[in-house]
Design an enzyme around this catalytic site. Structure first.
Site, PDB file in Angstrom:
ATOM      1  N   ASP A 170       4.726   3.068   4.601  1.00  0.00           N
ATOM      2  CA  ASP A 170       3.775   3.026   5.716  1.00  0.00           C
ATOM      3  C   ASP A 170       2.923   1.760   5.738  1.00  0.00           C
ATOM      4  OD1 ASP A 170       2.191   3.516   3.530  1.00  0.00           O
ATOM      5  OD2 ASP A 170       1.040   5.140   4.449  1.00  0.00           O
ATOM      6  N   TYR A 264       0.753  -7.277   0.118  1.00  0.00           N
ATOM      7  CA  TYR A 264       1.040  -7.182  -1.320  1.00  0.00           C
ATOM      8  C   TYR A 264       1.481  -8.520  -1.921  1.00  0.00           C
ATOM      9  CZ  TYR A 264       0.557  -2.102  -1.497  1.00  0.00           C
ATOM     10  OH  TYR A 264       0.051  -0.829  -1.467  1.00  0.00           O
TER      11      TYR A 264
END
Length: 441
Positions: A170, A264
């Site tokens: 997600d 990330y």
């Protein structure tokens, strides 16, 4: 219209109430007959199930709820298994984060040594769930969003190649909501995106509105100034660690200003910065245990005690609506365009065919059809080859019980500075993970 049976594997998860509320909010599009909770922690699941029982009585009394620790009950006669498990719970996440930090290395649950440790715990349990589904409901679909998704996806590709599994995340959905808000759109669903990468390791290369107008320049400009921070507080996380992650996207994007990045990537591009600002005694795991964990279980207990959810602060996880979209795409052959983690097979033409890549797919009743992204630039390709090597070595370490391969995986990781540091971290992780990892020789 057919009514579906959903098995939620990880019934005791803090994310389960939000997913149930999201499913209830989509009953017109995706009607449900029964929801089954399955967890190996009966007491933890009982609190979530007790609150869910009250919620269903008030919102959808026609839906049956079954909470069980018995695999046959949970996986028989089901249409979809939605899996979001955390082997070792947050106590082991805390170890994943604090042990690397002790050695001056990023401590994060899906990236670097922490992600490798978590992957070694997750693989066996996810495969066990897949096997239950294949045994009791072989025509069902397994929608996996258990982390670390990249390693789990590689494990299911290699070790369960014939099962109906879709691996999803997600995080891109949440980022796309921030993008949409930044340029004045009401929803990410007004955008169509091009994207390539690995899970938690990718880049948006094209973003258009439904009329085909190019939105990427506007979004790139916003990210270059503010990262993914917007004025809409409801889309920002309350935790300081997340807000700094959204802001750091500005520095990540500087390495490739033509695209916009997955958040990330900061752990791989700026590990020194991440270690310097980390508190090795109070990590993200502690934040979650003191925040969401206490909040969700506290709210669920209040619902059980008062036997009403009317004043509850539990809320729908809006970006989790992609789970309903995915299930609907399979159930109704909607041909929805979605980002999924799939075997490459030429979607990225100059990349390992067996790599599990994250790319746009058209999803229908037969599963995903990846959309070709063509050749990718050398910068991205080099980074991705290094990271996919880590993921494949971890799965091989699990499969063969190989200490050597796990040491190699840690050494290849961009986050780890040397083979010695890799070995020191591995030995510490091995000690605390003995109850969860296969025996390594």
């Amino acid at each position: 219209m057919k009514q579906f049976t959903i098995t939620i594997a990880g019934g005791g998860s803090t994310f389960t109430p939000g997913i149930v509320l999201m499913l209830l909010d989509n009953q017109e599009k995706f009607p449900i007959k029964e929801i089954k909770f399955y967890d190996n922690d009966e007491a933890r699941q009982a609190t979530i199930a007790g609150a869910t029982e009250v919620i269903l009585q008030e919102k959808a009394p026609n839906i049956k709820l079954t909470a069980t620790t018995d695999p046959e009950t949970a996986f028989s006669n089901t249409d979809f298994v939605m899996a979001h498990i955390r082997t070792g719970k947050y106590a082991m996440r805390e170890q994943d984060e604090k042990i690397p930090l002790k050695h001056g290395v990023v401590g994060q649950e899906t990236c670097g040594p922490g992600g490798i440790a978590y992957g070694m715990r997750s693989i066996g349990d996810v495969l066990e769930l897949v096997d239950y589904m294949d045994k009791y409901s072989p025509d069902a679909w397994f929608l996996n969003y258990s982390n670390p998704a990249a390693i789990v996806a590689e494990a299911t590709r290699k070790l369960r190649p014939h099962s109906n599994i879709l691996n999803i995340c997600d995080m891109p959905i949440g980022i796309e909501e921030l993008m949409a808000d930044a340029i004045g759109l009401s929803s990410r669903k007004e955008m169509e995106v091009d994207y390539f990468g690995l899970n938690h390791f990718g880049w948006w290369t094209g973003i258009r509105d439904k009329a085909g107008n190019d939105l990427l320049p506007q979004i790139r400009e916003h990210v270059s100034k503010y990262g993914y921070v917007t004025d809409n507080e409801s889309l920002q996380h309350s935790d300081a660690s997340w807000n700094s992650t959204f802001a750091k996207a500005k520095d990540v994007q500087a390495l490739d200003p033509e695209t916009v990045p997955n958040t990330y990537l900061k752990y791989y591009f700026y590990p020194d910065h991440e270690v310097a600002k980390s508190d090795a005694s109070y990590t993200r795991a502690n934040e979650v245990m003191d925040g969401r964990e206490k909040f969700i279980f506290g709210e669920c207990q209040k619902i059980i005690d008062s036997q009403t959810a009317k004043d509850s602060e539990l809320h729908i996880d809006e970006h989790a609506s992609y789970i309903v979209d995915l299930a609907r795409a399979i159930a109704y052959n909607t041909k929805e365009r979605m980002l999924l983690i799939v075997e490459n097979n030429g979607a990225i033409s100059n990349f390992d065919a067996t790599a599990m890549v994250e790319v746009p797919c058209i999803v229908g009743s037969k599963g995903p059809e990846p959309l070709t992204q063509g050749e990718i630039p050398r910068f991205h390709k080099g980074l991705m080859e290094q990271q996919v090597t880590v993921e494949k070595l971890v799965v091989e370490a699990f499969e063969y019980g190989s200490y050597q391969k796990l040491w190699q995986a840690l050494t290849v990781s961009k986050i780890v500075p040397s083979a010695k540091v890799a070995k020191d971290i591995l030995d510490d992780l091995l000690e605390v993970n003995k109850p969860y990892w296969p025996e390594l020789t």
